[in-house]
Design a protein around this motif. Structure first.
Motif, PDB file in Angstrom:
ATOM      1  N   VAL A 412      35.633  31.100  34.434  1.00  0.00           N
ATOM      2  CA  VAL A 412      36.980  31.674  34.439  1.00  0.00           C
ATOM      3  C   VAL A 412      37.086  32.549  33.194  1.00  0.00           C
ATOM      4  O   VAL A 412      36.925  32.074  32.076  1.00  0.00           O
ATOM      5  CB  VAL A 412      38.073  30.587  34.430  1.00  0.00           C
ATOM      6  CG1 VAL A 412      39.457  31.232  34.399  1.00  0.00           C
ATOM      7  CG2 VAL A 412      37.936  29.680  35.641  1.00  0.00           C
ATOM      8  N   ILE A 413      37.345  33.832  33.421  1.00  0.00           N
ATOM      9  CA  ILE A 413      37.382  34.811  32.343  1.00  0.00           C
ATOM     10  C   ILE A 413      38.790  35.380  32.257  1.00  0.00           C
ATOM     11  O   ILE A 413      39.355  35.798  33.279  1.00  0.00           O
ATOM     12  CB  ILE A 413      36.364  35.950  32.596  1.00  0.00           C
ATOM     13  CG1 ILE A 413      34.966  35.371  32.794  1.00  0.00           C
ATOM     14  CG2 ILE A 413      36.378  36.958  31.457  1.00  0.00           C
ATOM     15  CD1 ILE A 413      33.948  36.373  33.328  1.00  0.00           C
ATOM     16  N   GLN A 414      39.357  35.409  31.057  1.00  0.00           N
ATOM     17  CA  GLN A 414      40.722  35.905  30.890  1.00  0.00           C
ATOM     18  C   GLN A 414      40.703  37.336  30.370  1.00  0.00           C
ATOM     19  O   GLN A 414      40.010  37.668  29.418  1.00  0.00           O
ATOM     20  CB  GLN A 414      41.509  35.029  29.921  1.00  0.00           C
ATOM     21  CG  GLN A 414      42.966  35.465  29.778  1.00  0.00           C
ATOM     22  CD  GLN A 414      43.786  34.492  28.964  1.00  0.00           C
ATOM     23  OE1 GLN A 414      43.290  33.442  28.552  1.00  0.00           O
ATOM     24  NE2 GLN A 414      45.041  34.820  28.719  1.00  0.00           N
ATOM     25  N   SER A 415      41.502  38.192  31.037  1.00  0.00           N
ATOM     26  CA  SER A 415      41.669  39.576  30.593  1.00  0.00           C
ATOM     27  C   SER A 415      43.128  39.944  30.791  1.00  0.00           C
ATOM     28  O   SER A 415      43.579  40.110  31.925  1.00  0.00           O
ATOM     29  CB  SER A 415      40.764  40.526  31.383  1.00  0.00           C
ATOM     30  OG  SER A 415      40.950  41.866  30.956  1.00  0.00           O
ATOM     31  N   GLY A 416      43.879  40.021  29.702  1.00  0.00           N
ATOM     32  CA  GLY A 416      45.298  40.318  29.807  1.00  0.00           C
ATOM     33  C   GLY A 416      46.030  39.225  30.547  1.00  0.00           C
ATOM     34  O   GLY A 416      45.882  38.033  30.253  1.00  0.00           O
ATOM     35  N   ASP A 417      46.796  39.614  31.560  1.00  0.00           N
ATOM     36  CA  ASP A 417      47.605  38.649  32.314  1.00  0.00           C
ATOM     37  C   ASP A 417      46.853  38.034  33.488  1.00  0.00           C
ATOM     38  O   ASP A 417      47.467  37.309  34.290  1.00  0.00           O
ATOM     39  CB  ASP A 417      48.864  39.341  32.852  1.00  0.00           C
ATOM     40  CG  ASP A 417      49.809  39.767  31.744  1.00  0.00           C
ATOM     41  OD1 ASP A 417      49.780  39.139  30.670  1.00  0.00           O
ATOM     42  OD2 ASP A 417      50.554  40.743  31.959  1.00  0.00           O
TER      43      ASP A 417
END
Length: 511
Positions: A412-417
């Motif tokens: 799971v990779i977070q980028s912004g929202d």
């Protein structure tokens, strides 16, 4: 593989994904690595699924008189079709050419006084067509790419209009309501077993009714295009192309040929049955060679039309997927074939029975990525495997899950929202397999605005074969990364050993 990921995931409802404009199912709901590569060869609601895989409903029946044309253009059905099939594709030359075909069909139809139809081209590689009683006829650019000449396009449009003039949609809905009432009554007055048997009989009755409607529309369409001066064998050629397209995709994605055929519950007859019936109707009109194909005119009209995915909605080039609008890219492990669908990006590795899926959801605002991964999103999670890492400057968490004989590597990779979720499935998670998957995870990165602007769609280009050209030499000019020779033959209706002819024009795919 669908059942595999179903067992692995609990599929809690997640916020709506933006991975594609058509994405309607959130999170891993219905997550599957079955690609739906069995292309539904039908001549109406779903001629074939190709490229982006939509599960679009057939437009509901309309039995009321059609309102004025201008009001129809903004009707609910029109808007819904545009929303589900990528919007309207602007190709004025192709649209005018198709409208001219429609004008000829109208004069030759059994109801020449009916409201004139007008074409809207839909911006999707899905091979599909619809006609509404309002006078709107829709053809996808995927269908334009597959058709080889004007007679084939005419056959599709005549088939769709026949569904309307024969009131097939309304009659099918009536048949389904009747079957539902009979099944309901059977369940009340008979035993449970007898009730199930009656429901099965009613489902078979509806399926048979729908199949007969397809054959009736085929027959009516063949007769109309012949009266309009087109080659009546165009319908059979197009249906043959649909079957070949299905077989090619089955070969690419590893689905057995025997599983591609329709079972008895299918709502449409199989391609071989429809081809043979279409040929039989055409033979009643005349021997092969009658009527116009208008291949050159058709090819000129579709020259430059986009092919495959709309790049702004994400596109595949070999093992690499890029989404310019959301500004990210990633590369699948060696040997994977990728497909961008309405649900997610899917991948399969035929030889080793491995698969992957990538989708995105809005950040559900958990305290941390670790908390999100452990929230019940995936079943069989090994808590000790959850680890934080940095993926090209983006916070991420990776983990392992197990379900039965299957192992899953999650990221799971977070980028912004947004959270981007990768899941790899494999029977044996060896060190080698884990390294391949982790290398793919680490390939995920944001792209620059400049990279996004450099995106180019693939397009249909029309070339003239020279004296020394062969199918292989034309295929060498193709941008299609997988099996360009097979695609060249498919798009041009060439048999396996059929040569190209010097001076003739052919479709190829280029950037």
């Amino acid at each position: 593989m669908r059942q595999v990921l179903d067992r692995a995931s609990k599929f809690r409802r997640q916020p709506r994904s933006r991975l594609s404009r058509a994405l309607r199912r959130d999170g891993f709901a219905g997550a599957a690595l079955a690609f739906a590569v069995a292309l539904a060869v039908s001549g109406c609601a779903e001629l074939e699924r190709q490229g982006r895989l939509f599960s679009a409903p057939t437009p509901p029946p309309i039995d009321k008189p059609a309102p004025p044309r201008q009001e129809n253009r903004s009707s609910v059905q029109h808007k819904e079709l545009l929303a589900q099939f990528g919007g309207e594709y602007q190709a004025p030359v192709a649209e005018r050419y198709l409208d001219a075909i429609l004008a000829k069909l109208a004069l030759a139809s059994d109801t020449p006084g009916q409201a004139a139809y007008k074409v809207t081209i839909l911006n999707t590689p899905v091979v599909n067509a619809f006609a509404l009683p309002s006078g709107n006829l829709y053809i996808t650019r995927g269908l334009l790419a597959l058709a080889s000449d004007a007679s084939e396009a005419a056959a599709v449009m005549a088939h769709e209009i026949a569904h309307v003039t024969l009131r097939h949609s309304a009659l099918r809905a009536e048949k389904e309501r009747e079957a539902a009432l009979i099944s309901q009554a059977a369940g009340v007055i008979q035993s449970r077993q007898k009730g199930e048997e009656e429901r099965s009989r009613q489902r078979l009755s509806v399926a048979s009714f729908s199949r007969q409607q397809e054959l009736d529309a085929d027959e009516a369409g063949v007769k109309v295009i012949a009266r309009a001066g087109y080659d009546p064998y165009g319908a059979a050629r197009f249906l043959t192309a649909l079957g070949r397209s299905s077989e090619l995709r089955a070969a690419l994605y590893g689905k057995r040929k025997d599983s591609m055929s329709f079972d008895i519950m299918s709502t449409h007859p199989s391609t071989p049955e429809r081809v043979s019936r279409a040929v039989a109707v055409a033979r009643q009109i005349g021997a092969p060679g009658i009527g116009q194909r208008e291949r050159n005119g058709y090819l000129s009209a579709i020259n430059g039309v986009a092919f495959g995915d709309d790049p702004m909605e994400g596109y595949v080039r070999d093992r690499k997927f890029t989404h310019p609008r959301m500004r990210f890219t990633f590369t699948a492990p060696e040997g994977f074939l990728l497909e961008n669908s309405s649900e997610a990006v899917f991948g399969v590795r035929q030889a080793d029975n491995e698969a992957l899926r990538l989708d995105t959801v809005r950040n559900p605002q958990f305290e941390s990525l670790e908390a999100y991964v452990g929230s019940g999103w995936v079943d069989g999670l090994l808590a000790s495997s959850v680890k934080k890492l940095d993926v090209n400057g983006l916070p991420a968490v990776v983990a392992v899950a197990r379900a039965g004989e299957w192992n899953f590597r999650l990221a799971v990779i977070q980028s912004g929202d947004y959270l981007y979720r990768l899941i790899f499935a494999v029977r044996s998670l060896t060190d080698e397999a884990d390294k391949r998957f982790m290398d793919s995870v680490m390939s995920f990165r944001r792209i620059t605005p400049e990279e996004a602007r450099e995106t180019h769609a693939l397009r249909i280009s029309i070339v003239t074969a020279g004296p020394g050209d062969t199918p292989e030499s034309l295929a060498a000019q193709m941008t299609t990364p997988n099996r360009p020779l097979e695609y060249l033959r498919l798009l041009n209706g060439l048999d396996e050993n059929e040569p190209v002819i010097a001076g003739e024009r052919y479709k190829i795919v280029t950037e």
